[in-house]
Design a protein around this motif. Structure first.
Motif, PDB file in Angstrom:
ATOM      1  N   SER A  28     -20.831  12.817  42.525  1.00  0.00           N
ATOM      2  CA  SER A  28     -19.990  13.156  43.676  1.00  0.00           C
ATOM      3  C   SER A  28     -20.604  12.676  44.988  1.00  0.00           C
ATOM      4  O   SER A  28     -20.233  13.157  46.054  1.00  0.00           O
ATOM      5  CB  SER A  28     -19.750  14.672  43.735  1.00  0.00           C
ATOM      6  N   ASP A  29     -21.567  11.759  44.874  1.00  0.00           N
ATOM      7  CA  ASP A  29     -22.207  11.186  46.062  1.00  0.00           C
ATOM      8  C   ASP A  29     -22.846  12.277  46.922  1.00  0.00           C
ATOM      9  O   ASP A  29     -22.732  12.272  48.144  1.00  0.00           O
ATOM     10  CB  ASP A  29     -21.185  10.381  46.874  1.00  0.00           C
ATOM     11  N   ASP A  30     -23.507  13.236  46.262  1.00  0.00           N
ATOM     12  CA  ASP A  30     -24.196  14.343  46.938  1.00  0.00           C
ATOM     13  C   ASP A  30     -23.247  15.217  47.750  1.00  0.00           C
ATOM     14  O   ASP A  30     -23.653  15.845  48.728  1.00  0.00           O
ATOM     15  CB  ASP A  30     -25.319  13.830  47.836  1.00  0.00           C
ATOM     16  N   ARG A  31     -21.972  15.274  47.335  1.00  0.00           N
ATOM     17  CA  ARG A  31     -20.978  16.075  48.034  1.00  0.00           C
ATOM     18  C   ARG A  31     -20.434  17.168  47.112  1.00  0.00           C
ATOM     19  O   ARG A  31     -20.575  17.090  45.887  1.00  0.00           O
ATOM     20  CB  ARG A  31     -19.828  15.179  48.516  1.00  0.00           C
ATOM     21  N   PRO A  32     -19.760  18.187  47.677  1.00  0.00           N
ATOM     22  CA  PRO A  32     -19.194  19.257  46.839  1.00  0.00           C
ATOM     23  C   PRO A  32     -18.123  18.718  45.889  1.00  0.00           C
ATOM     24  O   PRO A  32     -17.470  17.703  46.159  1.00  0.00           O
ATOM     25  CB  PRO A  32     -18.601  20.233  47.858  1.00  0.00           C
ATOM     26  N   ALA A  33     -17.946  19.421  44.776  1.00  0.00           N
ATOM     27  CA  ALA A  33     -16.934  19.048  43.785  1.00  0.00           C
ATOM     28  C   ALA A  33     -16.238  20.305  43.280  1.00  0.00           C
ATOM     29  O   ALA A  33     -16.861  21.355  43.118  1.00  0.00           O
ATOM     30  CB  ALA A  33     -17.566  18.297  42.615  1.00  0.00           C
ATOM     31  N   VAL A  34     -14.942  20.179  43.047  1.00  0.00           N
ATOM     32  CA  VAL A  34     -14.141  21.249  42.457  1.00  0.00           C
ATOM     33  C   VAL A  34     -13.965  20.936  40.976  1.00  0.00           C
ATOM     34  O   VAL A  34     -13.651  19.797  40.609  1.00  0.00           O
ATOM     35  CB  VAL A  34     -12.764  21.365  43.137  1.00  0.00           C
ATOM     36  N   GLN A  35     -14.175  21.957  40.118  1.00  0.00           N
ATOM     37  CA  GLN A  35     -14.160  21.725  38.681  1.00  0.00           C
ATOM     38  C   GLN A  35     -13.354  22.790  37.952  1.00  0.00           C
ATOM     39  O   GLN A  35     -13.204  23.921  38.432  1.00  0.00           O
ATOM     40  CB  GLN A  35     -15.598  21.716  38.133  1.00  0.00           C
ATOM     41  N   GLY A  36     -12.837  22.411  36.797  1.00  0.00           N
ATOM     42  CA  GLY A  36     -12.101  23.354  35.966  1.00  0.00           C
ATOM     43  C   GLY A  36     -12.207  22.968  34.510  1.00  0.00           C
ATOM     44  O   GLY A  36     -12.456  21.806  34.166  1.00  0.00           O
ATOM     45  N   ASP A  37     -12.034  23.940  33.639  1.00  0.00           N
ATOM     46  CA  ASP A  37     -12.129  23.696  32.205  1.00  0.00           C
ATOM     47  C   ASP A  37     -11.220  24.683  31.479  1.00  0.00           C
ATOM     48  O   ASP A  37     -11.135  25.859  31.866  1.00  0.00           O
ATOM     49  CB  ASP A  37     -13.578  23.877  31.723  1.00  0.00           C
ATOM     50  N   ILE A  38     -10.516  24.207  30.463  1.00  0.00           N
ATOM     51  CA  ILE A  38      -9.718  25.086  29.619  1.00  0.00           C
ATOM     52  C   ILE A  38      -9.965  24.693  28.169  1.00  0.00           C
ATOM     53  O   ILE A  38     -10.039  23.498  27.852  1.00  0.00           O
ATOM     54  CB  ILE A  38      -8.218  25.021  29.970  1.00  0.00           C
ATOM     55  N   GLU A  39     -10.142  25.690  27.296  1.00  0.00           N
ATOM     56  CA  GLU A  39     -10.496  25.414  25.906  1.00  0.00           C
ATOM     57  C   GLU A  39      -9.725  26.318  24.963  1.00  0.00           C
ATOM     58  O   GLU A  39      -9.520  27.510  25.235  1.00  0.00           O
ATOM     59  CB  GLU A  39     -11.996  25.602  25.690  1.00  0.00           C
ATOM     60  N   TRP A  40      -9.286  25.732  23.868  1.00  0.00           N
ATOM     61  CA  TRP A  40      -8.586  26.435  22.801  1.00  0.00           C
ATOM     62  C   TRP A  40      -9.494  26.492  21.591  1.00  0.00           C
ATOM     63  O   TRP A  40     -10.055  25.481  21.172  1.00  0.00           O
ATOM     64  CB  TRP A  40      -7.278  25.719  22.469  1.00  0.00           C
ATOM     65  N   ASN A  41      -9.668  27.681  21.019  1.00  0.00           N
ATOM     66  CA  ASN A  41     -10.524  27.875  19.863  1.00  0.00           C
ATOM     67  C   ASN A  41      -9.731  28.492  18.723  1.00  0.00           C
ATOM     68  O   ASN A  41      -9.091  29.545  18.889  1.00  0.00           O
ATOM     69  CB  ASN A  41     -11.703  28.802  20.192  1.00  0.00           C
ATOM     70  N   ALA A  42      -9.762  27.861  17.548  1.00  0.00           N
ATOM     71  CA  ALA A  42      -9.110  28.388  16.361  1.00  0.00           C
ATOM     72  C   ALA A  42     -10.103  29.208  15.551  1.00  0.00           C
ATOM     73  O   ALA A  42     -11.319  28.999  15.632  1.00  0.00           O
ATOM     74  CB  ALA A  42      -8.547  27.254  15.507  1.00  0.00           C
ATOM     75  N   ASN A  43      -9.581  30.131  14.761  1.00  0.00           N
ATOM     76  CA  ASN A  43     -10.432  31.008  13.979  1.00  0.00           C
ATOM     77  C   ASN A  43     -11.265  30.236  12.959  1.00  0.00           C
ATOM     78  O   ASN A  43     -12.364  30.640  12.594  1.00  0.00           O
ATOM     79  CB  ASN A  43      -9.578  32.052  13.255  1.00  0.00           C
ATOM     80  N   GLY A  44     -10.761  29.095  12.494  1.00  0.00           N
ATOM     81  CA  GLY A  44     -11.482  28.324  11.487  1.00  0.00           C
ATOM     82  C   GLY A  44     -12.637  27.507  12.016  1.00  0.00           C
ATOM     83  O   GLY A  44     -13.369  26.894  11.240  1.00  0.00           O
ATOM     84  N   GLY A  45     -12.810  27.446  13.329  1.00  0.00           N
ATOM     85  CA  GLY A  45     -13.922  26.713  13.903  1.00  0.00           C
ATOM     86  C   GLY A  45     -13.534  25.492  14.711  1.00  0.00           C
ATOM     87  O   GLY A  45     -14.363  24.925  15.427  1.00  0.00           O
ATOM     88  N   PHE A  46     -12.280  25.065  14.617  1.00  0.00           N
ATOM     89  CA  PHE A  46     -11.834  23.924  15.409  1.00  0.00           C
ATOM     90  C   PHE A  46     -11.632  24.336  16.875  1.00  0.00           C
ATOM     91  O   PHE A  46     -11.208  25.452  17.164  1.00  0.00           O
ATOM     92  CB  PHE A  46     -10.531  23.357  14.844  1.00  0.00           C
ATOM     93  N   TYR A  47     -11.915  23.414  17.768  1.00  0.00           N
ATOM     94  CA  TYR A  47     -11.700  23.674  19.191  1.00  0.00           C
ATOM     95  C   TYR A  47     -11.249  22.384  19.886  1.00  0.00           C
ATOM     96  O   TYR A  47     -11.495  21.271  19.407  1.00  0.00           O
ATOM     97  CB  TYR A  47     -12.963  24.223  19.853  1.00  0.00           C
TER      98      TYR A  47
END
Length: 213
Positions: A28-47
């Protein structure tokens, strides 16, 4: 309206950091950055999930980095969690840096070890990256954050090896997880390709606030 099955879980995070450092270097060239993450997890281990961050690659205009990813994780009888996955890094303002990467890893109670491989690391040379991450609680809502990594440019052999470290603390608050860490790198500054960062930028402090759900 889509309703997720009972065996699936969705989690995510959103936050801001004073500098987006990736494997020791600033994207980010030593500048602030806005970030986000979304994740789906299945019971069998897949994500599967999507991470996004604002970036400013070297010699390029500001834009966003999008990383869709997927994998499979399974816990064994000894409490270890084994993981294998793939992801794609896409720079919308500098697509020449795009690359896919695969990884394998194992997570213990407080330590995670992963090895990554990219055939076209940042759109050019093959590379291997090995990292160790740890989190150690030392007081109520406080945690010590530790990271060490080694990147190896396959085309140049040992001459292309470089190391990065991160050390800091985090505090869990009602609003977000507040963290302060020092992140830096050392090793070769010459590469068989142009990376999207300043190779002479060797480190800096990073302050972050990330809300998770």
């Amino acid at each position: 309206m889509f309703v997720a099955p009972a065996w699936a879980q969705v989690s995510g995070s959103v936050g801001v950091v004073s500098d987006y450092r990736y494997r020791g270097y600033s994207l980010s060239d030593d500048r602030p950055a806005v970030q986000g993450d979304i994740e789906w997890n299945a019971n069998g281990g897949f994500y599967a999930g999507l991470f996004a961050s604002t970036v400013r690659p070297a010699y390029q205009s500001s834009g966003a980095l999008w990383i869709p990813y997927a994998g499979f994780a399974k816990r064994d009888g000894h409490g270890r969690s084994w993981d294998v996955g793939i992801r794609w890094s896409h720079f919308d303002s500098a697509s020449a840096y795009d690359y896919p990467e695969v990884h394998v890893g194992v997570a213990f109670r407080r330590v995670t070890i992963r090895a990554h491989y990219a055939q076209d690391y940042f759109g050019d040379a093959p590379g291997v990256y090995v990292e160790v991450d740890g989190g150690v609680p030392f007081a109520e809502r406080w945690q010590l954050l530790l990271h060490a990594g080694a990147a190896h440019d396959v085309e140049t052999g040992g001459a292309g090896t470089r190391f990065d470290v991160r050390a800091g603390v985090s505090l869990a608050t009602r609003v977000c997880d507040v963290s302060l860490s020092w992140q830096g790198t050392r090793g070769e500054t010459e590469y068989p390709y142009y990376p999207p960062w300043d190779p002479y930028d060797r480190g800096g402090w990073v302050l972050g606030c990330v809300h998770r759900w």
